[in-house]
Design an enzyme around this catalytic site. Sequence first.
Site: not given
Length: 216
Positions: A69, A74, A180
């Site tokens: 993705r 994360t 992130c």
Amino acid sequence: MVEWLISDGLTEYPAALQAMEDRVDGIIAGNRDEQVWLLEHPPLYTAGTSASDADLLDHTRFPVFEARRGGEYTYHGPGQRVVYTMLDLNTREKDVRKYVNLLEEWVIQTLAQFNVTGERRKDRVGVWVVRPDRPPLPDGSPAEDKIAAIGVRIRRWVTFHGISINVEPDLEHFDGIVPCGINDYGVASLVDLGIPATMNDLDTALKQSFLQIFKK
């Protein structure tokens, strides 16, 4: 029609990836409905397509998976609601930026049902909460924590992956990564903010907000 699926227990990450792939293929083929899938994962780290090796601070703590993705590293684990959204933008609006904005708005409106003010930041994807209970940052700006992460993938205008909202995860588990890729801010949860919400409470709020945000 959007199918809602809530999985009990902990869903292994590779199984979730395969299930999303299968659903997306079915939506593209026209023989499967759109789906919102709510689940929890066992403790793990995922690397998005922009992940930097330097942001994985402890590669031995939990399993690490390539997520395929967008975004960076994360954490997922018990007490965090993961929401995978497999929606057909061919029948909605073919605009990736708007879609991400809608995901953020979905989280913001959901948090508002718990009297929590979630906010966007132009230079940071996700949803943030101001922490007046903590000392300000070195530049004098208020302390902030991230309460929800967003990472998406789109194939032929069908979306998958989605959002994660911290209800009551072990926040120390985020210490093995730079979440992130951002060093200057911490991570919050509803319980950390003093909101005694359950996963069922959040699920109810998510569905109510979804029906307002993602109207066709």
